[in-house]
Design a protein around this motif. Structure first.
Motif, mmCIF file in Angstrom:
data_model
loop_
_atom_site.group_PDB
_atom_site.id
_atom_site.type_symbol
_atom_site.label_atom_id
_atom_site.label_comp_id
_atom_site.label_asym_id
_atom_site.label_seq_id
_atom_site.Cartn_x
_atom_site.Cartn_y
_atom_site.Cartn_z
ATOM 1 N N LEU B 173 0.701 -1.161 0.032
ATOM 2 C CA LEU B 173 -0.036 0.070 0.006
ATOM 3 C C LEU B 173 1.008 1.261 0.013
ATOM 4 C CD1 LEU B 173 -3.163 0.402 2.272
ATOM 5 C CD2 LEU B 173 -1.535 2.041 1.869
ATOM 6 N N VAL B 174 1.957 1.347 0.850
ATOM 7 C CA VAL B 174 2.632 2.389 1.017
ATOM 8 C C VAL B 174 3.382 2.698 -0.251
ATOM 9 C CG1 VAL B 174 4.905 3.425 2.154
ATOM 10 C CG2 VAL B 174 2.967 2.152 3.498
ATOM 11 N N GLY B 175 4.022 1.417 -0.670
ATOM 12 C CA GLY B 175 4.854 1.636 -1.905
ATOM 13 C C GLY B 175 3.992 2.159 -3.299
ATOM 14 N N THR B 176 2.899 1.644 -3.547
ATOM 15 C CA THR B 176 2.071 1.858 -4.412
ATOM 16 C C THR B 176 1.566 3.528 -4.456
ATOM 17 O OG1 THR B 176 1.013 -0.328 -4.401
ATOM 18 C CG2 THR B 176 -0.242 1.431 -5.597
ATOM 19 N N TRP B 177 1.172 3.944 -3.025
ATOM 20 C CA TRP B 177 0.808 5.169 -3.028
ATOM 21 C C TRP B 177 1.941 6.095 -3.424
ATOM 22 C CZ3 TRP B 177 1.559 9.487 0.075
ATOM 23 C CH2 TRP B 177 0.624 10.364 0.246
ATOM 24 N N ILE B 178 3.205 6.142 -2.855
ATOM 25 C CA ILE B 178 4.058 6.879 -3.235
ATOM 26 C C ILE B 178 4.447 6.814 -4.564
ATOM 27 C CG2 ILE B 178 6.515 7.478 -2.620
ATOM 28 C CD1 ILE B 178 6.144 6.195 0.000
ATOM 29 N N ILE B 179 4.487 5.566 -5.225
ATOM 30 C CA ILE B 179 5.204 5.580 -6.864
ATOM 31 C C ILE B 179 4.106 6.195 -7.501
ATOM 32 C CG2 ILE B 179 5.323 3.764 -8.520
ATOM 33 C CD1 ILE B 179 6.163 2.063 -6.654
ATOM 34 N N HIS B 180 2.565 6.218 -7.118
ATOM 35 C CA HIS B 180 1.824 6.706 -7.825
ATOM 36 C C HIS B 180 1.843 8.435 -7.864
ATOM 37 C CE1 HIS B 180 -0.940 4.107 -10.373
ATOM 38 N NE2 HIS B 180 -0.706 3.255 -9.288
ATOM 39 N N ARG B 181 2.281 8.880 -6.500
ATOM 40 C CA ARG B 181 2.576 10.320 -6.485
ATOM 41 C C ARG B 181 3.753 10.629 -7.244
ATOM 42 N NH1 ARG B 181 0.216 13.439 -2.292
ATOM 43 N NH2 ARG B 181 -1.744 12.412 -2.362
ATOM 44 N N ILE B 182 4.845 9.927 -7.469
ATOM 45 C CA ILE B 182 5.903 10.236 -8.016
ATOM 46 C C ILE B 182 5.817 10.280 -9.658
ATOM 47 C CG2 ILE B 182 8.291 9.565 -8.561
ATOM 48 C CD1 ILE B 182 8.527 8.407 -5.778
ATOM 49 N N THR B 183 4.980 9.151 -10.095
ATOM 50 C CA THR B 183 5.015 9.141 -11.706
ATOM 51 C C THR B 183 3.779 9.750 -12.223
ATOM 52 O OG1 THR B 183 4.041 6.936 -11.345
ATOM 53 C CG2 THR B 183 6.390 6.977 -11.584
ATOM 54 N N SER B 311 -1.757 -3.352 -2.762
ATOM 55 C CA SER B 311 -1.695 -2.347 -3.751
ATOM 56 C C SER B 311 -2.809 -1.904 -4.698
ATOM 57 C CB SER B 311 -0.876 -3.129 -5.389
ATOM 58 O OG SER B 311 -1.567 -4.276 -5.804
ATOM 59 N N GLY B 312 -3.990 -2.446 -4.284
ATOM 60 C CA GLY B 312 -5.281 -2.100 -4.858
ATOM 61 C C GLY B 312 -6.020 -0.968 -3.971
ATOM 62 N N LEU B 313 -5.460 -0.945 -2.694
ATOM 63 C CA LEU B 313 -5.902 -0.016 -1.696
ATOM 64 C C LEU B 313 -4.860 1.119 -1.802
ATOM 65 C CD1 LEU B 313 -6.273 -2.305 1.456
ATOM 66 C CD2 LEU B 313 -8.254 -1.111 0.180
ATOM 67 N N GLY B 314 -3.732 1.082 -2.466
ATOM 68 C CA GLY B 314 -2.747 2.189 -2.353
ATOM 69 C C GLY B 314 -3.151 3.071 -3.753
ATOM 70 N N ARG B 315 -3.688 2.437 -4.828
ATOM 71 C CA ARG B 315 -3.688 3.449 -5.837
ATOM 72 C C ARG B 315 -5.049 4.024 -5.767
ATOM 73 N NH1 ARG B 315 -4.882 1.109 -11.875
ATOM 74 N NH2 ARG B 315 -7.005 1.206 -11.072
ATOM 75 N N PRO B 316 -5.255 5.578 -6.074
ATOM 76 C CA PRO B 316 -6.212 6.238 -5.716
ATOM 77 C C PRO B 316 -7.186 5.821 -6.851
ATOM 78 C CG PRO B 316 -4.275 7.764 -5.970
ATOM 79 C CD PRO B 316 -3.866 6.347 -6.269
#
Lengths: 93, 425
Positions: B173-183, B311-316
């Protein structure tokens, strides 16, 4: 109840290592991609972006190599030690 | 060939069959997200995972002879079988192992049929626990360990099963959320290509780790059976043919690909974008390796499922199908008791009939169950051709072309109709 204590003790270590390697490395990887994209955005060539991007990828690859080393070492009955900060292969106690 | 060696051969074949189901049951853990995001073609993905499992299995030089000690008391701490169980030439121990393995396989086959990722180790442990309770009573089970370390059914099975999906899910969740922010806002030509390699790398690590860990368990079980029957005495090494056979069985199983489970994990739980796939796979790889390093045995399946969910919870804006998640959790909860019931029943049958005939009947039940599950699965086959189809059938049926000409009534009746519709469908 001793098992619950051992489990929680193990769990927070796994969580910490997981966040550091499992979320940290992909984040560095994403930053690398961002740098490469920035390096040739808008028709301007920015060598700094390329250097930074590939530098970040190199860190990620080191992380992956650490993972492979660990798997191979475990298979041969060894363990990885982090007592000198950098990993060394030691016999399993 | 004596009766005892026939029973031993049945145990070895059954153990290899378990190893094979272990392989195809767990292909999804490494490759489901990689296949769902099309980072690799389905066939390429299972081939890569199979090869890495093979390599991993050969890398494990360490002997996992004491694998059953985590949950049952049929071995001494040095790996030799308890003397009371081998006094009759090993047949008491062999029957427990055979019944336990059958329990594990039957549960693996049923969950595969339902497309549910459930832990193969838990199925094996469940089967062994059931067979041990039937054969030796409640005292034969190592419920809580001896207090010196994380051990027993509680410490090695129940607590990790609760904690591991939570840990892996949070990391993903943490990984997905930050990666989506970055990219966010980057062109797909940068992100998709990059995340493709990220996914392949992390999925490969999971496959390699799986080969080293899981093949070892079957090697340990087979070697235990050989020691029980007096065909092997060395507790520090395992016979080379056992290693080769187990490595091939798990690699072939992985290559076969449990497509039903891959589909559930890759398409059913959440709709996965490449960045999520990489975050989920990296979380799995890191959590599996870290826990293995810290001696905190986790189930690969629980970790992989938790990661995908996280990863499903982390992606907006991503949607998690909680009904599917609920079915999986239910399957996890009943894995141990269900495999245990089968294991206990098999031990009962084998003991009642007794001797070689008993073992043969147990084996025949396994074969019949496997054939039954196979025929049932053919009613709605899932393979590399349809593994990535849309999960909800409604969405798949939407783009039906309108083949009927709108103004059909205005067209002169003399024109042949096929001419009209040509080029429209």
């Amino acid at each position: 109840m001793h098992n619950l204590g051992f489990a929680l003790d193990g769990a927070w270590r796994v969580l910490l290592a997981g966040l550091l390697l499992g979320a940290g490395l992909p984040v560095l990887f994403a930053l690398g991609i961002r740098s490469l994209a920035w390096a040739d955005a808008g028709g301007v060539v920015r060598p700094a972006g390329k250097t930074l991007g590939y530098g970040l990828f190199a860190v990620v690859i080191l992380g992956v190599l650490l993972g492979i080393t660990f798997i191979v070492a475990t298979g041969f009955g060894k363990a990885l030690s982090f007592e000198h900060i950098y990993p060394t292969i030691v016999p399993k106690h | 060939m004596t009766q005892a060696s026939v029973v031993l051969a049945l145990v070895v074949v059954t153990a290899l069959a378990f190893d094979f189901t272990n392989g195809f049951h767990d292909t999804a853990n490494a490759m489901a997200t990689t296949i769902a995001t099309k980072a690799l073609k389905p066939k390429t993905a299972v081939a890569l995972s199979g090869i890495l499992n093979l390599v991993g299995a050969f890398l494990s030089v360490q002997v996992a002879l004491t694998v059953t000690n985590a949950v049952v008391k049929i071995q001494n701490s040095n790996g030799t079988p308890k003397a009371a169980l081998v006094s009759d030439g090993g047949s008491a121990l062999l029957l427990i192992i055979l019944a336990g393995l059958v329990g594990g396989i039957v549960w693996n086959l049923l969950t595969w049929l339902l497309g549910l990722p459930s832990s193969s180790s838990h199925a094996l442990f469940g089967g062994l626990i059931g067979a041990t309770i039937a054969g030796l009573g409640w005292a034969g089970v190592n419920w809580n360990g001896d207090g010196s370390k994380l051990d027993g059914v509680v410490g090695k099975v129940l607590l990790p099963a609760i904690l591991s999906p939570a840990i892996a899910g949070f990391v993903a969740l943490v990984g997905t959320w930050i990666i989506h922010r970055i990219t966010a806002g980057l062109a797909a030509r940068y992100t998709d290509q990059g995340f493709k390699w990220g996914q392949i790398g992390s999925a490969s690590l999971v496959s390699l780790a799986h080969g080293t860990n899981d093949a070892q368990k079957t090697m340990g079980v087979i070697t235990l059976a050989l020691i029980a029957s007096g065909d092997w005495t060395d507790t520090k090494n395992i016979p080379f043919w056992v290693k080769v056979a187990c490595a091939l069985a798990i690699a072939l199983g992985t290559y076969l690909g449990g497509w039903r489970i891959i589909r559930t994990l890759g398409k059913g739980l959440v709709d996965i974008a490449p960045a999520q796939g990489m975050a989920a796979q990296s979380s799995s790889a890191a959590v599996i390796l870290a826990s293995s390093h810290l001696g905190f045995a986790l189930s690969t399946t629980h970790v992989a499922t938790g990661s995908v969910l996280g990863s499903g919870l982390g992606r907006p804006g991503a949607q998690v199908r909680w009904r599917v998640a609920g079915r999986m959790v239910t399957a996890w909860l009943i894995t141990l008791p269900a495999a245990g019931v089968v294991g206990a029943a098999m031990w009962g049958i084998g003991h009642l009939i007794g001797g070689l005939a008993g073992a043969l009947v147990v084996f025949a039940v396994l074969v019949a169950a496997a054939i039954g599950v196979w025929f049932r699965s053919r009613r709605a086959p899932v393979g590399s051709h349809n593994v990535n189809d849309d999960w909800d059938p409604v969405a798949a049926e939407e783009p039906v072309p309108d083949a009927v000409p709108v103004h059909a009534a205005d067209v002169p009746a003399t024109l042949p109709t096929p001419e009209l519709t040509k080029g429209r469908v």
